[in-house]
Write a protein that holds these residues in place. Sequence first.
Motif, PDB file in Angstrom:
ATOM      1  N   VAL A 290      10.824 -31.154  42.643  1.00 27.02           N
ATOM      2  CA  VAL A 290      10.924 -30.189  41.902  1.00 27.02           C
ATOM      3  C   VAL A 290      11.562 -28.894  42.992  1.00 27.02           C
ATOM      4  CG1 VAL A 290       9.040 -28.259  40.470  1.00 27.02           C
ATOM      5  CG2 VAL A 290       8.638 -30.727  40.489  1.00 27.02           C
ATOM      6  N   GLY A 291      12.325 -28.636  41.943  1.00 33.29           N
ATOM      7  CA  GLY A 291      13.495 -27.329  42.857  1.00 33.29           C
ATOM      8  C   GLY A 291      12.627 -26.078  43.131  1.00 33.29           C
ATOM      9  N   ASN A 292      13.000 -25.499  44.026  1.00 33.69           N
ATOM     10  CA  ASN A 292      12.025 -24.374  44.812  1.00 33.69           C
ATOM     11  C   ASN A 292      12.693 -23.413  44.784  1.00 33.69           C
ATOM     12  OD1 ASN A 292      12.632 -25.362  46.481  1.00 33.69           O
ATOM     13  ND2 ASN A 292      10.999 -25.316  47.928  1.00 33.69           N
ATOM     14  N   ARG A 293      14.012 -22.824  44.393  1.00 29.87           N
ATOM     15  CA  ARG A 293      15.159 -22.208  44.061  1.00 29.87           C
ATOM     16  C   ARG A 293      14.216 -20.609  44.154  1.00 29.87           C
ATOM     17  NH1 ARG A 293      17.734 -20.332  40.506  1.00 29.87           N
ATOM     18  NH2 ARG A 293      19.877 -19.510  41.196  1.00 29.87           N
TER      19      ARG A 293
ATOM     20  N   ALA B  37      16.095 -18.092  36.374  1.00 25.00           N
ATOM     21  CA  ALA B  37      16.088 -19.273  36.850  1.00 25.00           C
ATOM     22  C   ALA B  37      17.073 -20.317  35.713  1.00 25.00           C
ATOM     23  CB  ALA B  37      15.278 -19.303  35.090  1.00 25.00           C
ATOM     24  N   LEU B  38      17.054 -20.953  35.957  1.00 27.20           N
ATOM     25  CA  LEU B  38      18.412 -21.732  35.802  1.00 27.20           C
ATOM     26  C   LEU B  38      18.328 -21.957  34.857  1.00 27.20           C
ATOM     27  CD1 LEU B  38      18.980 -24.322  38.851  1.00 27.20           C
ATOM     28  CD2 LEU B  38      20.431 -22.791  37.890  1.00 27.20           C
ATOM     29  N   THR B  39      19.269 -22.212  33.747  1.00 25.58           N
ATOM     30  CA  THR B  39      19.512 -22.527  32.385  1.00 25.58           C
ATOM     31  C   THR B  39      20.951 -23.653  32.630  1.00 25.58           C
ATOM     32  OG1 THR B  39      21.386 -21.126  32.142  1.00 25.58           O
ATOM     33  CG2 THR B  39      19.269 -20.161  31.750  1.00 25.58           C
TER      34      THR B  39
ATOM     35  N   ILE C 250      15.430 -29.373  33.473  1.00 34.17           N
ATOM     36  CA  ILE C 250      15.254 -27.242  33.185  1.00 34.17           C
ATOM     37  C   ILE C 250      13.748 -27.190  33.015  1.00 34.17           C
ATOM     38  CG2 ILE C 250      15.467 -24.764  33.254  1.00 34.17           C
ATOM     39  CD1 ILE C 250      17.895 -25.990  32.836  1.00 34.17           C
ATOM     40  N   ASN C 251      12.863 -27.176  34.108  1.00 31.23           N
ATOM     41  CA  ASN C 251      11.195 -26.984  33.623  1.00 31.23           C
ATOM     42  C   ASN C 251      11.142 -25.642  32.935  1.00 31.23           C
ATOM     43  OD1 ASN C 251      11.145 -25.410  35.969  1.00 31.23           O
ATOM     44  ND2 ASN C 251      10.296 -26.834  37.262  1.00 31.23           N
ATOM     45  N   ASP C 252       9.733 -25.511  32.977  1.00 32.51           N
ATOM     46  CA  ASP C 252       9.148 -24.361  32.458  1.00 32.51           C
ATOM     47  C   ASP C 252       9.605 -23.116  33.293  1.00 32.51           C
ATOM     48  OD1 ASP C 252       8.546 -25.672  29.990  1.00 32.51           O
ATOM     49  OD2 ASP C 252       6.385 -25.428  30.632  1.00 32.51           O
TER      50      ASP C 252
ATOM     51  N   LEU D  53      15.135 -27.017  38.598  1.00 32.48           N
ATOM     52  CA  LEU D  53      15.416 -27.852  38.364  1.00 32.48           C
ATOM     53  C   LEU D  53      15.092 -28.782  39.007  1.00 32.48           C
ATOM     54  CD1 LEU D  53      17.617 -29.681  37.443  1.00 32.48           C
ATOM     55  CD2 LEU D  53      18.998 -30.090  39.623  1.00 32.48           C
ATOM     56  N   GLU D  54      13.727 -30.386  37.909  1.00 26.56           N
ATOM     57  CA  GLU D  54      13.493 -30.687  38.212  1.00 26.56           C
ATOM     58  C   GLU D  54      13.735 -32.520  38.176  1.00 26.56           C
ATOM     59  OE1 GLU D  54       8.608 -32.805  36.756  1.00 26.56           O
ATOM     60  OE2 GLU D  54       9.359 -30.452  37.088  1.00 26.56           O
TER      61      GLU D  54
END
Length: 393
Positions: free
Chosen positions: A109-112, A116-118, A179-181, A185-186
Amino acid sequence: MADVVLSGAIRSNLLSMQNTTRLLDETQLRLATGLRVRSAIDSPTSFFTAQGLNNRASDLNNMLDAMGQAVKTLEAADQGIKSILKLVDSMKAVANQALETKINATTIVGNRSGAALTGGVALAGLGALATGHSLTVTVGEVTASVDIGAATGEVETVQDLIDWVAATFVGDEPLEAVINDDGQLEFSAANGRELSVAADNGGTAVSLAGLLGTHTSSTNGVNRDKFEADFNNLREQIEQLAGDASYKGVNLLKGDLLSVFFNSEQTSKLDIEGINLTPEGLLNIGTVPNESGDHGFAADADIKAFVDTLNAATGVLRQQSSTFGANLGVVQIRQDFTSSLVNTLESGASELTVADTNEEGAKMLALQTRQQLGTTALSLANQAEQSVLRLFG
């Protein structure tokens, strides 16, 4: 020189004493040797009959040795079957453990930090990523790479990367990217194997902080790979054990034939046919696939199929153990019979040739008494002749 003339009485006594001495010598020899028939001269019928009986007993004794070796061969096979059964039970335990172990996905699970990513966000410009860089994803033993760019076969946006992952990692090594809630990026590898994501520029590592942060690899899943390896190791041990269950070059667990002869003419025998009790043979235990893209314990149904195979192998082993046990019983019965027959033959030969020590001892005493009486009688006969000398005195 004129012959010495003996009187009738003296000559009669002398002959009696000579006969007694001969009988006494013969009795002493019987007591010393324990035999009353030592050669064909003593009694041709008894001597040759006893010799024939002893010869047959000797031949049967040799067959007893061969039967004893056959028993050892069967015992070696029986011990092999018992050990293989234990290994099969261990394989069942491994398969059941695998069945009880539920596969859990490995996740990254990304922790950037930042917005938020789209799906439409371009990969180039996310932190250190740029056009021409390569992204490499590894799931277990499967590795695939893709370049960042707008050309065909390249990925330009985050959604392109998600679509590429879905199209590339399928089958036994599935991988899902979303892309999680939280806008991160997951990645999720359903098979539970090790998962990693990396980027490079012509072989030089590139940071993924802009895409995933610092979380770029994970082993937090659960898989059944270890059980597959353990199962195959036990299978190999069965193969080796079956090959080692031989005795004097005969291996009944590898299909060899054992012929047990019960008489010297080889007209009475038992043929014991071995069978191939190996995983490749009648046990029919296959190897669990454990290569990339092909894992035999990935599905519960596949594991249950292996358990069914092991149950069938157990039945084969038990049935063959029963067969070898029946053969062993036959050999042991013939062994006991032959041993008793040897005793009978040797006893019969002894009755024809062996002296009765009690009888010979009684004869010895009687002959010694007769010898003493003969000496006395000879003395008395001499006294009768000496009375003639007194007439000239």
